[in-house]
Scaffold this active site. Structure first.
Site, PDB file in Angstrom:
ATOM      1  N   PHE A  16       0.829  -1.214   0.000  1.00  0.00           N
ATOM      2  CA  PHE A  16       0.000   0.000   0.000  1.00  0.00           C
ATOM      3  C   PHE A  16       0.865   1.267   0.000  1.00  0.00           C
ATOM      4  CE2 PHE A  16      -2.308   2.762   3.331  1.00  0.00           C
ATOM      5  CZ  PHE A  16      -2.827   3.617   2.368  1.00  0.00           C
ATOM      6  N   ASN A  37       7.882  -9.777  -1.101  1.00  0.00           N
ATOM      7  CA  ASN A  37       7.584 -11.217  -1.271  1.00  0.00           C
ATOM      8  C   ASN A  37       6.131 -11.460  -1.681  1.00  0.00           C
ATOM      9  OD1 ASN A  37       6.147 -10.783   1.025  1.00  0.00           O
ATOM     10  ND2 ASN A  37       7.184 -12.313   2.284  1.00  0.00           N
ATOM     11  N   THR A  40       1.470  -9.644   0.967  1.00  0.00           N
ATOM     12  CA  THR A  40       0.277  -8.792   0.914  1.00  0.00           C
ATOM     13  C   THR A  40       0.378  -7.791  -0.242  1.00  0.00           C
ATOM     14  OG1 THR A  40       1.252  -7.275   2.531  1.00  0.00           O
ATOM     15  CG2 THR A  40      -0.277  -8.935   3.383  1.00  0.00           C
ATOM     16  N   ALA A  81       8.424  -2.776   4.369  1.00  0.00           N
ATOM     17  CA  ALA A  81       7.932  -4.156   4.473  1.00  0.00           C
ATOM     18  C   ALA A  81       7.671  -4.507   5.935  1.00  0.00           C
ATOM     19  CB  ALA A  81       8.955  -5.119   3.882  1.00  0.00           C
ATOM     20  N   TYR A 148       3.299  -5.964  17.956  1.00  0.00           N
ATOM     21  CA  TYR A 148       3.494  -5.076  16.802  1.00  0.00           C
ATOM     22  C   TYR A 148       4.163  -3.773  17.239  1.00  0.00           C
ATOM     23  CZ  TYR A 148       2.233  -1.952  12.927  1.00  0.00           C
ATOM     24  OH  TYR A 148       2.273  -1.038  11.898  1.00  0.00           O
ATOM     25  N   ILE A 208     -19.663  -0.226  12.904  1.00  0.00           N
ATOM     26  CA  ILE A 208     -18.840   0.544  13.843  1.00  0.00           C
ATOM     27  C   ILE A 208     -18.743  -0.223  15.153  1.00  0.00           C
ATOM     28  CG2 ILE A 208     -18.792   2.618  15.293  1.00  0.00           C
ATOM     29  CD1 ILE A 208     -19.737   4.248  12.969  1.00  0.00           C
ATOM     30  N   ARG A 275     -14.241  -3.018  19.984  1.00  0.00           N
ATOM     31  CA  ARG A 275     -13.170  -3.992  19.742  1.00  0.00           C
ATOM     32  C   ARG A 275     -12.234  -4.014  20.943  1.00  0.00           C
ATOM     33  NH1 ARG A 275     -10.161  -3.368  14.009  1.00  0.00           N
ATOM     34  NH2 ARG A 275      -8.841  -1.945  15.140  1.00  0.00           N
TER      35      ARG A 275
END
Ligand code: UD2
Length: 315
Positions: A16, A37, A40, A81, A148, A208, A275
């Protein structure tokens, strides 16, 4: 044919943000080498770029020898990446660490070995964690709460270590919520705007999570690209970390409303349970980057309009 163009490596260059950076580099007269690679990323993301201006290496950033091959002859590197998903990092901390931190170290080490002038790294607002103080300033304590975020912070720290200790110039850009063309809407954890737009063009109401009052600092991908190209050569950028956000928060309800307004729909959002782990608000203090001359140009409304048009053309 021999070329005197400067070569720039973009890891994740079929993805992206990476593909937009490649496009901008080529427009500015650089030669872009892509290492991807295609996990994605997609070749169609770079299909419109003249093939004589790009080189595509299909390979893995976690493989040291591949990165060494890719980096040789490059003056600059944009390291984009990564596994860009917080939930994947939570499900597989070991696997994502190899990519989100291990590959950064590979890139830095190869950059040191082959005399790269500067590495620009795709960092994340995730390093701030859920501490509620707003806006986020680069000088604030970091407190990532997901693998992350930890990997992004570890990558930053190692980059700055290479800057100080080995003289590999390093710049970290902490991206806030980037949106725009080519952001994949296919996973439930894709960027919320890409998901909303995808549903909208099918005439389906957005979902939402929570009351929709939560807000994010959404920044359009072309402004993110401009930030990357600015810090690539700016003499005052090396060794520093910059937030990349517009410095304005927009709620999800406002996004849903704007999308209806732009398309003539009147889809009422469907509300579901919040969430787990979501932060309430996120907003960047972008003073450091604007002091270098960056000015985010695309409003949320204009960015959404451009994105909807692109999706409708592609449909
Ligand atoms: C962003 C980054 C993430 C990490 C994190 C750090 C993106 C895509 N993700 O996660 O990589 O840097 O910030 O804090 O930029 N939502 C809905 N409906 C949907 C999808 C999402 O309501 O269909 C909500 C979601 O619950 C959240 C908000 O939209 O409240 C933004 O979600 P997101 O996944 O786009 O981005 P975020 O801020 O969680």
């Amino acid at each position: 044919m021999a070329t005197d163009k400067i070569t720039v490596l973009v890891t994740g260059g079929c993805g992206f943000i990476g593909s937009h950076i490649v496009e901008a580099l080529v427009k500015k007269g650089y030669k872009a080498r892509i290492l991807d690679n295609l996990s994605t990323g997609k070749l169609e993301n770079i299909a419109a770029i003249p093939s004589e201006d790009i080189e595509v290496l299909l390979g893995d950033v976690t493989d040291h020898a591949t990165v060494e091959t890719a980096i040789q002859g490059c003056e600059y590197v944009f390291h984009e990446a990564a596994i860009a998903s917080v939930p994947i990092s939570v499900n597989d901390p070991v696997g994502t660490d190899k990519i989100n931190y291990g590959a950064t170290l590979n890139v830095l080490e190869a950059a040191r070995k082959y005399g790269v002038r500067r590495v620009v790294f795709a960092g994340s607002a995730a390093v701030y964690g859920d501490e509620p103080t707003l806006p986020k300033r680069e000088s604030m304590p970091t407190n990532p709460i997901t693998p992350y975020g930890v990997d992004k912070l570890a990558s930053e720290l190692m980059g700055h270590c290479y800057n100080r200790t080995f003289g590999v110039e390093f710049v970290c850009l902490r991206y806030f919520n980037v949106f725009g063309r080519r952001q994949d809407p296919s996973s439930p954890y894709s960027g919320v705007i890409s998901i909303f737009c995808d549903r909208l063009v099918q005439g389906v109401a957005p979902v939402i999570f929570g009351d929709g009052q939560q807000s994010r600092d959404f920044v359009y991908v072309s402004d993110v690209v401009a930030a990357n190209l600015l810090v690539m050569e700016h003499p005052d950028a090396a060794g520093r970390t910059f937030n990349v956000g517009r410095g304005k928060a927009t709620s999800l309800l406002d996004i849903a409303h704007l999308l209806n307004d732009l398309t003539g729909h009147s889809l009422q959002p469907i509300h579901k349970e919040p969430r787990p782990g979501d932060i309430r608000h996120s907003i960047a203090d972008n003073t450091a980057l604007t002091a270098l001359g960056w000015l985010p140009k695309v409003t949320i409304r204009d960015g959404l309009a451009e994105l909807i048009e692109a999706i409708q053309i592609a449909a």
